[in-house]
Design a protein around this motif. Structure first.
Motif, PDB file in Angstrom:
ATOM      1  N   HIS A   6       6.404   7.028   2.225  1.00  0.00           N
ATOM      2  CA  HIS A   6       5.323   6.234   2.832  1.00  0.00           C
ATOM      3  C   HIS A   6       5.429   4.769   2.420  1.00  0.00           C
ATOM      4  N   MET A   7       5.660   4.542   1.130  1.00  0.00           N
ATOM      5  CA  MET A   7       5.727   3.159   0.662  1.00  0.00           C
ATOM      6  C   MET A   7       6.975   2.459   1.193  1.00  0.00           C
ATOM      7  N   VAL A  10       5.966   1.400   4.580  1.00  0.00           N
ATOM      8  CA  VAL A  10       5.059   0.245   4.495  1.00  0.00           C
ATOM      9  C   VAL A  10       5.869  -1.027   4.271  1.00  0.00           C
ATOM     10  N   GLU A  34      -2.852  -6.248  10.558  1.00  0.00           N
ATOM     11  CA  GLU A  34      -2.042  -5.136  10.055  1.00  0.00           C
ATOM     12  C   GLU A  34      -1.219  -5.580   8.849  1.00  0.00           C
ATOM     13  N   ASP A  37      -3.388  -5.807   5.765  1.00  0.00           N
ATOM     14  CA  ASP A  37      -3.717  -4.475   5.253  1.00  0.00           C
ATOM     15  C   ASP A  37      -2.517  -3.851   4.533  1.00  0.00           C
ATOM     16  N   LEU A  38      -1.335  -3.978   5.136  1.00  0.00           N
ATOM     17  CA  LEU A  38      -0.128  -3.406   4.532  1.00  0.00           C
ATOM     18  C   LEU A  38       0.209  -4.092   3.212  1.00  0.00           C
ATOM     19  N   ALA A  40      -1.903  -5.530   1.195  1.00  0.00           N
ATOM     20  CA  ALA A  40      -2.902  -5.107   0.212  1.00  0.00           C
ATOM     21  C   ALA A  40      -2.572  -3.711  -0.317  1.00  0.00           C
ATOM     22  N   GLU A  41      -2.186  -2.804   0.575  1.00  0.00           N
ATOM     23  CA  GLU A  41      -1.811  -1.454   0.163  1.00  0.00           C
ATOM     24  C   GLU A  41      -0.581  -1.484  -0.747  1.00  0.00           C
ATOM     25  N   PHE A  42       0.416  -2.273  -0.373  1.00  0.00           N
ATOM     26  CA  PHE A  42       1.643  -2.370  -1.158  1.00  0.00           C
ATOM     27  C   PHE A  42       1.349  -2.914  -2.556  1.00  0.00           C
ATOM     28  N   ASP A  44      -1.527  -2.907  -4.193  1.00  0.00           N
ATOM     29  CA  ASP A  44      -2.333  -1.942  -4.941  1.00  0.00           C
ATOM     30  C   ASP A  44      -1.437  -0.866  -5.545  1.00  0.00           C
ATOM     31  N   ASN A  45      -0.508  -0.354  -4.750  1.00  0.00           N
ATOM     32  CA  ASN A  45       0.420   0.657  -5.234  1.00  0.00           C
ATOM     33  C   ASN A  45       1.303   0.099  -6.346  1.00  0.00           C
TER      34      ASN A  45
END
Length: 84
Positions: A6-7, A10, A34, A37-38, A40-42, A44-45
């Motif tokens: 998944h990452m 991303v 988009e 958001d991507l 921010a997700e990256f 955070d991970n």
């Protein structure tokens, strides 16, 4: 850091959007959102993974004495990763 499928997807999509942003056509409003958001997700991970690595860290001096910072030792104790 072990990167999940998944990452990797991303990161790949972030790179696609970055390339498109540099092109003459640019990004649409939806793609800009988009991308945000991507990213921010990256991040955070990444932060979670980095924190986990630091929390597992043990530091030793040249004489073989453990000199792990007390703050890290406390976190390790709280998580049941350390007996002392």
């Amino acid at each position: 850091m072990v990167e999940t499928d998944h990452m990797m997807a991303v990161r790949s999509r972030i790179n696609e959007l970055a390339a498109k942003a540099k092109s003459p056509e640019g990004l649409t409003k939806d793609e800009v959102a988009e991308r945000a958001d991507l990213r921010a997700e990256f991040l955070d991970n990444f932060r979670k993974s980095f924190r986990s690595q630091v929390e597992m860290l043990q530091v030793y001096d040249e004489n073989g004495n453990e000199v792990t910072p007390e703050k890290v030792k406390k976190i390790q104790r709280d998580k049941g990763l350390r007996d002392n």
